[in-house]
Design an enzyme around this catalytic site. Structure first.
Site, PDB file in Angstrom:
ATOM      1  CE  LYS A 112      -2.773 -11.811  10.250  1.00 41.57           C
ATOM      2  NZ  LYS A 112      -1.552 -11.114  10.323  1.00 41.57           N
ATOM      3  CE  LYS A 195       0.595  -4.632   9.799  1.00 41.07           C
ATOM      4  NZ  LYS A 195      -0.702  -5.038  10.281  1.00 41.07           N
ATOM      5  CE  LYS A 198       0.036  -7.242  17.857  1.00 41.14           C
ATOM      6  NZ  LYS A 198      -0.946  -7.727  16.880  1.00 41.14           N
TER       7      LYS A 198
HETATM    8  N1  AQP Z   1       2.730  -1.103  11.071  1.00 39.84           N
HETATM    9  C1  AQP Z   1       1.647  -0.495  11.524  1.00 39.84           C
HETATM   10  N2  AQP Z   1       1.451   0.826  11.279  1.00 39.84           N
HETATM   11  C2  AQP Z   1       0.346   1.467  11.756  1.00 39.84           C
HETATM   12  N3  AQP Z   1      -0.620   0.851  12.473  1.00 39.84           N
HETATM   13  C3  AQP Z   1      -0.465  -0.467  12.738  1.00 39.84           C
HETATM   14  N4  AQP Z   1      -1.213  -1.365  13.403  1.00 39.84           N
HETATM   15  C4  AQP Z   1      -0.614  -2.560  13.389  1.00 39.84           C
HETATM   16  N5  AQP Z   1       0.551  -2.486  12.713  1.00 39.84           N
HETATM   17  C5  AQP Z   1       0.672  -1.200  12.283  1.00 39.84           C
HETATM   18  C6  AQP Z   1      -2.487  -1.034  14.025  1.00 39.84           C
HETATM   19  O1  AQP Z   1      -2.442  -1.454  15.372  1.00 39.84           O
HETATM   20  C7  AQP Z   1      -3.764  -1.858  15.763  1.00 39.84           C
HETATM   21  C8  AQP Z   1      -3.699  -3.188  16.437  1.00 39.84           C
HETATM   22  O2  AQP Z   1      -3.325  -4.142  15.490  1.00 39.84           O
HETATM   23  P1  AQP Z   1      -3.664  -5.666  15.696  1.00 39.84           P
HETATM   24  O3  AQP Z   1      -2.660  -6.266  16.531  1.00 39.84           O
HETATM   25  O4  AQP Z   1      -5.032  -5.825  16.221  1.00 39.84           O
HETATM   26  O5  AQP Z   1      -3.728  -6.232  14.250  1.00 39.84           O
HETATM   27  P2  AQP Z   1      -2.749  -6.173  13.050  1.00 39.84           P
HETATM   28  O6  AQP Z   1      -3.069  -4.979  12.249  1.00 39.84           O
HETATM   29  O7  AQP Z   1      -2.864  -7.483  12.357  1.00 39.84           O
HETATM   30  O8  AQP Z   1      -1.326  -5.999  13.698  1.00 39.84           O
HETATM   31  P3  AQP Z   1      -0.027  -6.833  13.412  1.00 39.84           P
HETATM   32  O9  AQP Z   1       1.061  -6.213  14.248  1.00 39.84           O
HETATM   33  O10 AQP Z   1       0.240  -6.936  11.952  1.00 39.84           O
HETATM   34  O11 AQP Z   1      -0.384  -8.230  14.035  1.00 39.84           O
HETATM   35  P4  AQP Z   1      -0.205  -9.683  13.452  1.00 39.84           P
HETATM   36  O12 AQP Z   1       1.205  -9.774  12.988  1.00 39.84           O
HETATM   37  O13 AQP Z   1      -0.531 -10.584  14.584  1.00 39.84           O
HETATM   38  O14 AQP Z   1      -1.219  -9.779  12.342  1.00 39.84           O
HETATM   39  C9  AQP Z   1      -4.635  -1.883  14.497  1.00 39.84           C
HETATM   40  O15 AQP Z   1      -5.445  -0.738  14.484  1.00 39.84           O
HETATM   41  C10 AQP Z   1      -3.623  -1.847  13.398  1.00 39.84           C
HETATM   42  O16 AQP Z   1      -4.152  -1.234  12.243  1.00 39.84           O
END
Ligand code: AQP
Length: 330
Positions: A112, A195, A198
């Protein structure tokens, strides 16, 4: 005593199929397995700039998706992280037991912050794993179900627990990350080497996408050379990702999914993946819409807040006592 299970989602943007496969689809089963504490990680969402109204709406969405996934507020405790002040208090104490070097090695921080101007990287983003450790520790969690990307943070929490207990005795419970076999890391449909996330708007399936949009995105997902539907993440990342999505939707193993597509062409394969996703996501979306309409998430959060505060304050008092903070009521 039943095991305690804790997990959360950051309301940073539109939830994706990655969030569904990584966490949401397991919640119904988890609440029958143990004592579940499922929260909206809204304090974590502040670690990157976000519009206040968007944060509020996203937070409602996360709770509504929890309920749509089958969480029952009578069985599981559903709450907003910001409604339990013990998270911030524990954070203030526990930050002294994690070190700059280990925080700077966290992959999520490196990814990030690499996209940002150094002068705009907030302290909260750097210290994110301390707050996450506090979240886990406060509920005496045994199990933390996460996608693979969050496993490193749970491992760091384990280091912190070890360090703290070595110094003060057996005060904190040792948590364990639990990453599902199928779908631990769903990849972007436009670039299967990154990955699905969001914050990445290209090539992701969002949980609010209508069936037509979902089908279109899957049919135009990047595939690989050749024509065989085979699980080979290194040489066939696009096909392997779609196979994983199919297996997760059907709740079968990758091998079973592979077997199902023997001899089928990419077009037919993609069309069946789209059918499988829509079959699961459409009823899920209908439940979500009903929850938003009836606002049933409000009562769930009010009830959850009370239960979460009770347990979290208990652990916080244990931590305060262990480190020597004076309790004038004792
Ligand atoms: N692509 C993915 N595959 C499997 N698991 C995923 N998770 C997120 N993306 C995937 C899992 O969803 C849970 C919640 O995630 P989060 O929103 O708390 O954090 P993150 O991992 O940072 O998710 P994002 O979508 O990538 O958010 P942003 O873009 O805001 O950083 C976690 O258990 C995560 O592992």
């Amino acid at each position: 005593m039943s095991e305690k299970i804790l997990t959360g989602i950051k309301p940073t943007g539109q939830l994706t199929l990655g969030n569904y496969i990584g966490v949401l689809r397991h919640l119904k089963r988890l609440q029958d397995r143990g004592d579940c504490y499922i929260f909206v990680a809204d304090l974590h969402a502040l670690t990157l700039p976000i519009d206040p109204e968007v944060l509020r709406q996203n937070s409602i969405d996360v709770v509504a998706f929890y309920l749509a996934a089958g969480l029952d507020p009578q069985k599981a405790t559903i709450f907003l992280q910001s409604s339990v002040s013990a998270h911030a208090e524990a954070n203030a104490i526990l930050q002294n037991y994690l070190y700059m070097g280990e925080l700077s090695r966290m992959t999520q921080f490196k990814d990030k912050s690499a996209k940002m101007n150094e002068s705009a990287i907030g302290l909260g983003l750097f210290a994110y794993p301390v707050l996450m450790a506090s979240d886990i520790i406060l509920y005496d969690a045994d199990i933390v179900p996460v996608g693979e990307d969050q496993k490193q943070h749970v491992e760091l929490t384990r280091d912190l627990v070890n360090r703290f207990n070595n110094r003060y005795g057996e005060v904190l419970k040792m948590p364990k990350p639990e990453v599902s076999k199928v779908g631990k890391r769903i990849m972007s449909l436009s670039d299967p080497t990154v990955k699905m996330s969001k914050s990445d708007l290209k090539g992701d399936i969002f949980l609010k996408d209508d069936p037509k949009a979902i089908r279109k995105k899957i049919m135009s997902a990047v595939t690989d050379l050749g024509c065989e539907v085979k699980y080979d993440p290194e040489n066939k990342p696009g096909i392997s990702n779609l196979l994983t999505i199919y297996a997760a939707m059907k709740d079968i193993s990758i091998e079973e999914a592979e077997q199902h597509f023997v001899g089928k062409r990419y077009g037919e394969f993609k069309s069946e993946v789209a059918d499988a996703v829509i079959e699961v996501i459409e009823p899920f979306q209908n439940r979500y819409r009903q929850i938003i309409e009836t606002k049933s998430y409000v009562q769930a959060l009010k009830d959850g807040q009370i239960k979460a505060n009770a347990l979290a304050n208990n652990t916080l008092n244990r931590i305060k006592k262990a480190v020597g903070l004076l309790d004038i009521y004792e």
